[in-house]
Design a protein around this motif. Structure first.
Motif, PDB file in Angstrom:
ATOM      1  N   ARG A 199       0.932   8.490   1.261  1.00 57.14           N
ATOM      2  CA  ARG A 199       0.218   7.299   1.713  1.00 57.14           C
ATOM      3  C   ARG A 199       0.772   6.866   3.060  1.00 57.14           C
ATOM      4  O   ARG A 199       1.981   6.897   3.281  1.00 57.14           O
ATOM      5  CB  ARG A 199       0.348   6.155   0.709  1.00 57.14           C
ATOM      6  CG  ARG A 199      -0.197   6.474  -0.669  1.00 57.14           C
ATOM      7  CD  ARG A 199      -0.507   5.204  -1.437  1.00 57.14           C
ATOM      8  NE  ARG A 199      -1.948   5.022  -1.544  1.00 57.14           N
ATOM      9  CZ  ARG A 199      -2.547   3.878  -1.879  1.00 57.14           C
ATOM     10  NH1 ARG A 199      -1.825   2.814  -2.116  1.00 57.14           N
ATOM     11  NH2 ARG A 199      -3.846   3.812  -1.967  1.00 57.14           N
ATOM     12  N   LEU A 203      -4.611  -2.439  -4.640  1.00 56.00           N
ATOM     13  CA  LEU A 203      -3.190  -2.741  -4.627  1.00 56.00           C
ATOM     14  C   LEU A 203      -2.774  -3.268  -5.995  1.00 56.00           C
ATOM     15  O   LEU A 203      -3.424  -4.137  -6.554  1.00 56.00           O
ATOM     16  CB  LEU A 203      -2.917  -3.802  -3.563  1.00 56.00           C
ATOM     17  CG  LEU A 203      -1.479  -4.237  -3.324  1.00 56.00           C
ATOM     18  CD1 LEU A 203      -0.676  -3.061  -2.783  1.00 56.00           C
ATOM     19  CD2 LEU A 203      -1.446  -5.392  -2.342  1.00 56.00           C
ATOM     20  N   LEU A 253       0.823  -1.217   0.000  1.00 54.77           N
ATOM     21  CA  LEU A 253       0.000   0.000   0.000  1.00 54.77           C
ATOM     22  C   LEU A 253       0.857   1.267   0.000  1.00 54.77           C
ATOM     23  O   LEU A 253       0.406   2.329  -0.415  1.00 54.77           O
ATOM     24  CB  LEU A 253      -0.915   0.022   1.226  1.00 54.77           C
ATOM     25  CG  LEU A 253      -1.999  -1.062   1.287  1.00 54.77           C
ATOM     26  CD1 LEU A 253      -2.655  -1.061   2.660  1.00 54.77           C
ATOM     27  CD2 LEU A 253      -3.041  -0.863   0.198  1.00 54.77           C
ATOM     28  N   ARG A 283     -11.600   3.303  -3.258  1.00 52.96           N
ATOM     29  CA  ARG A 283     -10.298   2.935  -2.743  1.00 52.96           C
ATOM     30  C   ARG A 283      -9.480   2.344  -3.890  1.00 52.96           C
ATOM     31  O   ARG A 283      -9.956   1.470  -4.618  1.00 52.96           O
ATOM     32  CB  ARG A 283     -10.405   1.881  -1.640  1.00 52.96           C
ATOM     33  CG  ARG A 283     -11.320   2.296  -0.502  1.00 52.96           C
ATOM     34  CD  ARG A 283     -10.744   3.454   0.274  1.00 52.96           C
ATOM     35  NE  ARG A 283      -9.592   3.045   1.062  1.00 52.96           N
ATOM     36  CZ  ARG A 283      -8.921   3.868   1.846  1.00 52.96           C
ATOM     37  NH1 ARG A 283      -9.252   5.139   1.920  1.00 52.96           N
ATOM     38  NH2 ARG A 283      -7.892   3.451   2.538  1.00 52.96           N
TER      39      ARG A 283
END
Length: 229
Positions: free
Chosen positions: A86, A211, A80, A208
């Motif tokens: 982030r 990944l 992530l 969202r």
């Protein structure tokens, strides 16, 4: 300032003591209202199952009873952290502990995440205090970022010491006169709480980013870390 500067330079692992059920929601408030960023939080899979709405705000779970789950979730968390701004929040104590307990007994997972992602670590201390008022205060002390390191055990020790130091700064401030050295970043009132609820709802329902396969062996999170639908 320390958290904002670290996120401007790259991704960050935020490590904190874990003293109350509220702690993951504190992460939401800080990263939504104070230092806006794209943040995620690691938590116990059992607690996430009991509080599935936390999965809607970026929480993912780790099942410590499954030997393979820890390494898989660590790889997921590191994946992530693929861009500046982030953050992954980790409570390395693993469960709620009294704020006065020493040593903090951090686990190695947060240091391993920082090593794999080559991410800075930002130490953060939380303490809830009533003082002389009818409402509690939340005191947050954020320390200077720690550079990435290949020695996981040494970094784990540095993370634990940095959070311990932050907790001791809070202790000293309380002994020396209370809350005066702290800036108020959010004051509770019916209007403020209403606006926070609206912002939180928007944050809960925002898309969202998944990944990417290039950052992990498996592009989907481990079974215990899947976000509820």
């Amino acid at each position: 300032g320390h958290l904002r500067e670290a996120l401007a330079r790259g991704p960050a692992v935020v490590v904190s003591n874990h003293t109350a059920w509220w702690d993951p929601l504190v992460a939401l408030v800080l990263t939504e209202r104070v230092v806006p960023c794209d943040s995620f939080a690691m938590m116990d899979a059992g607690n996430l199952a009991r509080l599935p709405f936390l999965g809607r705000i970026g929480a993912f779970g780790v099942d410590r009873t499954q030997a393979a789950d820890g390494p898989a979730v660590i790889r997921y968390a590191a994946g992530l952290l693929d861009a500046p701004g982030r953050a992954v929040w980790v409570f390395p104590q693993g469960r709620e502990r009294p704020v006065t307990e020493r040593p903090l007994a951090f686990r190695r997972g947060s240091a391993e995440i920082a090593r794999l992602a080559r991410a800075a670590t930002v130490p953060l201390a939380l303490r809830y205090e009533f003082g002389g008022t009818e409402r509690p205060h939340l005191l947050v002390d954020i320390g200077e970022a720690l550079a990435p390191a290949d020695d996981v055990e040494a970094l784990r020790a540095r993370q634990e010491q940095a959070v311990t130091d932050a907790l001791e700064r809070i202790d000293a401030a309380l002994r020396d006169g209370g809350f005066q050295r702290y800036d108020t970043v959010l004051r509770a009132s019916s209007g403020a709480l209403g606006r926070l609820a609206e912002r939180s709802l928007a944050w809960l329902t925002r898309p969202r980013r998944a990944l990417t396969p290039s950052r992990a062996e498996d592009p989907s999170p481990p079974r215990s870390a899947r976000t509820p639908t």
